[in-house]
Design a protein around this motif. Sequence first.
Motif, PDB file in Angstrom:
ATOM      1  N   PHE A 116       0.855  -1.297  -0.026  1.00  0.00           N
ATOM      2  CA  PHE A 116      -0.033  -0.044  -0.090  1.00  0.00           C
ATOM      3  C   PHE A 116       0.899   1.208  -0.031  1.00  0.00           C
ATOM      4  O   PHE A 116       0.534   2.213  -0.669  1.00  0.00           O
ATOM      5  N   SER A 117       2.152   1.186   0.586  1.00  0.00           N
ATOM      6  CA  SER A 117       2.747   2.258   0.765  1.00  0.00           C
ATOM      7  C   SER A 117       3.496   2.774  -0.563  1.00  0.00           C
ATOM      8  O   SER A 117       4.415   3.608  -0.692  1.00  0.00           O
ATOM      9  N   ILE A 141      -8.362   7.819   1.863  1.00  0.00           N
ATOM     10  CA  ILE A 141      -9.030   7.101   2.484  1.00  0.00           C
ATOM     11  C   ILE A 141     -10.482   7.809   3.143  1.00  0.00           C
ATOM     12  O   ILE A 141     -11.563   7.503   3.164  1.00  0.00           O
ATOM     13  N   PRO A 146     -10.202   6.527  12.543  1.00  0.00           N
ATOM     14  CA  PRO A 146      -9.657   5.322  12.084  1.00  0.00           C
ATOM     15  C   PRO A 146      -9.183   4.479  13.309  1.00  0.00           C
ATOM     16  O   PRO A 146      -8.431   4.734  14.283  1.00  0.00           O
ATOM     17  N   VAL A 147      -9.396   3.223  13.365  1.00  0.00           N
ATOM     18  CA  VAL A 147      -9.026   2.310  14.533  1.00  0.00           C
ATOM     19  C   VAL A 147      -8.265   0.949  14.094  1.00  0.00           C
ATOM     20  O   VAL A 147      -7.597   0.360  15.041  1.00  0.00           O
ATOM     21  N   THR A 153      -7.020  -2.061  10.601  1.00  0.00           N
ATOM     22  CA  THR A 153      -7.640  -2.777   9.243  1.00  0.00           C
ATOM     23  C   THR A 153      -8.058  -4.186   9.663  1.00  0.00           C
ATOM     24  O   THR A 153      -7.429  -4.868  10.624  1.00  0.00           O
ATOM     25  N   PHE A 184      -9.619  -0.637   5.677  1.00  0.00           N
ATOM     26  CA  PHE A 184      -9.516   0.368   6.647  1.00  0.00           C
ATOM     27  C   PHE A 184     -10.627   0.478   7.589  1.00  0.00           C
ATOM     28  O   PHE A 184     -11.723   0.828   6.839  1.00  0.00           O
ATOM     29  N   ARG A 217     -12.202  -4.729  20.080  1.00  0.00           N
ATOM     30  CA  ARG A 217     -11.648  -3.462  20.554  1.00  0.00           C
ATOM     31  C   ARG A 217     -12.800  -2.733  21.633  1.00  0.00           C
ATOM     32  O   ARG A 217     -12.238  -2.208  22.350  1.00  0.00           O
ATOM     33  N   HIS A 244      -6.407 -10.461  10.747  1.00  0.00           N
ATOM     34  CA  HIS A 244      -5.187  -9.494  10.148  1.00  0.00           C
ATOM     35  C   HIS A 244      -4.274 -10.397   9.496  1.00  0.00           C
ATOM     36  O   HIS A 244      -3.115 -10.232   9.761  1.00  0.00           O
ATOM     37  N   THR A 270      -2.072 -11.628   6.520  1.00  0.00           N
ATOM     38  CA  THR A 270      -1.423 -11.219   5.232  1.00  0.00           C
ATOM     39  C   THR A 270      -0.271 -12.076   5.032  1.00  0.00           C
ATOM     40  O   THR A 270       0.143 -12.951   5.454  1.00  0.00           O
ATOM     41  N   LEU A 299       8.572   0.047  11.619  1.00  0.00           N
ATOM     42  CA  LEU A 299       8.254  -1.135  10.562  1.00  0.00           C
ATOM     43  C   LEU A 299       9.591  -2.177  10.792  1.00  0.00           C
ATOM     44  O   LEU A 299       9.333  -3.399  10.957  1.00  0.00           O
ATOM     45  N   ARG A 345       9.393  -6.265  11.991  1.00  0.00           N
ATOM     46  CA  ARG A 345      10.246  -7.195  11.329  1.00  0.00           C
ATOM     47  C   ARG A 345      10.939  -8.032  12.104  1.00  0.00           C
ATOM     48  O   ARG A 345      11.131  -9.237  12.273  1.00  0.00           O
ATOM     49  N   ILE A 402      -2.824   3.185  17.561  1.00  0.00           N
ATOM     50  CA  ILE A 402      -3.716   2.687  16.344  1.00  0.00           C
ATOM     51  C   ILE A 402      -5.127   2.809  16.670  1.00  0.00           C
ATOM     52  O   ILE A 402      -6.206   3.488  16.128  1.00  0.00           O
ATOM     53  N   ARG A 403      -5.465   2.129  17.968  1.00  0.00           N
ATOM     54  CA  ARG A 403      -6.842   1.905  18.189  1.00  0.00           C
ATOM     55  C   ARG A 403      -7.223   3.117  18.653  1.00  0.00           C
ATOM     56  O   ARG A 403      -8.668   3.393  18.393  1.00  0.00           O
ATOM     57  N   SER A 432      -6.645   6.243  17.458  1.00  0.00           N
ATOM     58  CA  SER A 432      -6.519   7.081  16.225  1.00  0.00           C
ATOM     59  C   SER A 432      -5.538   8.154  16.230  1.00  0.00           C
ATOM     60  O   SER A 432      -5.513   9.252  15.660  1.00  0.00           O
ATOM     61  N   GLU A 463      -2.876   7.827  11.779  1.00  0.00           N
ATOM     62  CA  GLU A 463      -3.942   7.558  10.670  1.00  0.00           C
ATOM     63  C   GLU A 463      -3.661   7.151   9.351  1.00  0.00           C
ATOM     64  O   GLU A 463      -2.470   7.432   8.864  1.00  0.00           O
ATOM     65  N   PRO A 464      -4.534   6.413   8.829  1.00  0.00           N
ATOM     66  CA  PRO A 464      -4.049   5.691   7.351  1.00  0.00           C
ATOM     67  C   PRO A 464      -3.699   6.558   6.347  1.00  0.00           C
ATOM     68  O   PRO A 464      -3.020   5.974   5.466  1.00  0.00           O
ATOM     69  N   ASP A 465      -4.394   7.847   6.371  1.00  0.00           N
ATOM     70  CA  ASP A 465      -4.134   8.690   5.152  1.00  0.00           C
ATOM     71  C   ASP A 465      -2.602   9.475   5.289  1.00  0.00           C
ATOM     72  O   ASP A 465      -2.086   9.834   4.472  1.00  0.00           O
ATOM     73  N   PRO A 516       1.970   5.817   5.704  1.00  0.00           N
ATOM     74  CA  PRO A 516       1.846   4.881   4.641  1.00  0.00           C
ATOM     75  C   PRO A 516       1.913   3.297   5.310  1.00  0.00           C
ATOM     76  O   PRO A 516       1.767   2.474   4.457  1.00  0.00           O
ATOM     77  N   TYR A 517       2.766   2.995   6.183  1.00  0.00           N
ATOM     78  CA  TYR A 517       2.916   1.667   6.884  1.00  0.00           C
ATOM     79  C   TYR A 517       1.504   1.256   7.689  1.00  0.00           C
ATOM     80  O   TYR A 517       1.806   0.290   8.418  1.00  0.00           O
ATOM     81  N   TYR A 518       0.694   1.871   7.690  1.00  0.00           N
ATOM     82  CA  TYR A 518      -0.511   1.554   8.712  1.00  0.00           C
ATOM     83  C   TYR A 518      -0.873   0.367   8.681  1.00  0.00           C
ATOM     84  O   TYR A 518      -1.160  -0.447   9.609  1.00  0.00           O
ATOM     85  N   GLN A 519      -1.147  -0.254   7.433  1.00  0.00           N
ATOM     86  CA  GLN A 519      -1.602  -1.739   7.354  1.00  0.00           C
ATOM     87  C   GLN A 519      -0.700  -2.614   7.743  1.00  0.00           C
ATOM     88  O   GLN A 519      -0.680  -3.576   8.405  1.00  0.00           O
ATOM     89  N   ASP A 520       0.609  -2.292   7.327  1.00  0.00           N
ATOM     90  CA  ASP A 520       1.677  -3.148   7.736  1.00  0.00           C
ATOM     91  C   ASP A 520       1.877  -3.135   9.181  1.00  0.00           C
ATOM     92  O   ASP A 520       2.207  -4.247   9.818  1.00  0.00           O
ATOM     93  N   VAL A 571      -0.626  -2.715  11.569  1.00  0.00           N
ATOM     94  CA  VAL A 571      -1.633  -3.499  12.012  1.00  0.00           C
ATOM     95  C   VAL A 571      -1.424  -5.033  11.761  1.00  0.00           C
ATOM     96  O   VAL A 571      -1.548  -5.780  12.989  1.00  0.00           O
ATOM     97  N   THR A 572      -0.632  -5.305  10.667  1.00  0.00           N
ATOM     98  CA  THR A 572      -0.609  -6.851  10.571  1.00  0.00           C
ATOM     99  C   THR A 572       0.464  -7.387  11.227  1.00  0.00           C
ATOM    100  O   THR A 572       0.594  -8.504  11.504  1.00  0.00           O
TER     101      THR A 572
END
Lengths: 300, 300
Positions: free
Chosen positions: A112-113, A180, A204-205, A207, A224, A277, A297, A299, B11, B15, B276-277, B279, B282-284, B287-291, B293-294
């Motif tokens: 996504f990034s 988003i 936002p909370v 994904t 999201f 949550r 979650h 991936t 990130l 990892r 994250i929970r 807020s 924020e995902p906008d 850039p690594y928001y989804q990374d 969370v997962t």
Amino acid sequence: MAASAWSERTLHLLRRMNNFYLPGSCRATCLRFEIDGAQVGWIPPPVASLLTSYPEVFGPPHGGTVSLCPSLNSYSPRSEAVQAVLQTLRQQGSFTCLKGWRDEKYSVMPRFSDAPLMWMERAATSLFGVKRYGVHINGYTVSDGGEVRMWLARRSPTKQTYPGLLDNVAGGGLAAGDSIKHTLVKECQEEACIPAAIAEKAYPVSTVSYTYEDEEGVYAESQFVFDLELPLDFKPRIGDGEVQDFYLLPIDRVKELLATEDFKPNSAMVVLDFLIRHSFIEPDTEPYYQDFVTGLHQTL
Amino acid sequence: MAASAWSERTLHLLRRMNNFYLPGSCRATCLRFEIDGAQVGWIPPPVASLLTSYPEVFGPPHGGTVSLCPSLNSYSPRSEAVQAVLQTLRQQGSFTCLKGWRDEKYSVMPRFSDAPLMWMERAATSLFGVKRYGVHINGYTVSDGGEVRMWLARRSPTKQTYPGLLDNVAGGGLAAGDSIKHTLVKECQEEACIPAAIAEKAYPVSTVSYTYEDEEGVYAESQFVFDLELPLDFKPRIGDGEVQDFYLLPIDRVKELLATEDFKPNSAMVVLDFLIRHSFIEPDTEPYYQDFVTGLHQTL
């Protein structure tokens, strides 16, 4: 601690929505879909076979990989060349999913990034296992006494996908180039007549990410997730006709419904994430608590 | 949208805490540790070699698996036989991790919802890649104006693991037979002098799961995460000596700190989940928001 029937059904939902990771899925036979050396999806063998008829766009399968021809070396040429192939496949009626052509452009990127490498028609993304992103909104109310209720939508019987099923109050796919928050405000307005002044208060909370396969393709998606506390005197209204009704339901009832066939599966996952949550599910009494959280979650 | 240095460091933390899943990890050479046909862990080859000296407890490696001898067919005999081997290995000084012997019994089970098949000394779990469960508490305050601050602990310089590093206000491992809520209340009391009447108001919100390896073993862990809003006039105090100090910090500062070497890594993940929970990310704009969370929810 024995798992309840609800817990078993909910775990089953998460397994089904992540069946691409299970032994016996097509993952072992899928080809990596690469652009400029970076993987952007998974192509099932039947799709890969058909693509060999378009050697000016797709290179031949090689080492478990199908690559876009390197001569297509930037965003627009790639997008247009693939779109032309897809239009042909659509006319040939090769794939059911292309009957659901939407004229919606989705960005194709390794992560996504990353900058998008091309766009692709939304209805075709599952043929290439290209990851799709969307926004889902949990609309809820809190009474003066603290009781939480959730607004659910009932999808229109004429919707192309999941007609007539229960859904989150609003949600939609992230089209190429849209933010988003913009998508969230647009979908709230279009689907549920939630004015921007209210929708903008969504926060936002999380994904929710999953990958499932069916006969035709691979559905790799991340949603999201936003929570939106709606005023007690506000009622969502039918907007663009994608919804036939809205219901305001007690949380216990919502919890029960999410584990039924009456609920759109990915939207049920978004509700499950909300319930966790907001502490409506507790780890000392729910034996699958941790399985639920990790199942929301997944991936590659 | 370019990733900030903070994003890159965060990130990298995720990892590192999931390095068992990365190409090149010992995962490919680890043996499955099975009891009664069910996998309960991963044994690195050097550990498996040593275990062949105890054929009355561990069967010889076979088909990528080391199994407990089937003659050990219930909870207590299995636990005691393994404990005797571990005591011997401890005396031999074979493994650094056994120098941190704790006399804490952890449950060994295929999944959290399963009945325990045996218990194992906490310090030995990484030799067998047995999954460990714990509880972490985000202690925070909300001012009248709505500003959120978080209480962080500074670990004692004499702690066996991660001495002197920043940590959540309280947390601890889940010992065999203890409930999650009981562990939470106990750790709040012992580590931070948070009375039960306050600790019981903590609410469950998530889990954080990860698996990392180091030279000696495999650390597969899941933490049950609770949020606890503390009264504005309450101050945690040093309890059992595991903490040297507590700080109440603005969220921006906490966010900055979690991506430094000054923070215990898994506790930093728990804070990231909080941000994250709530807020604060924020995902906008991340850039690594989804990374993120997962990356907080990885399991095998």
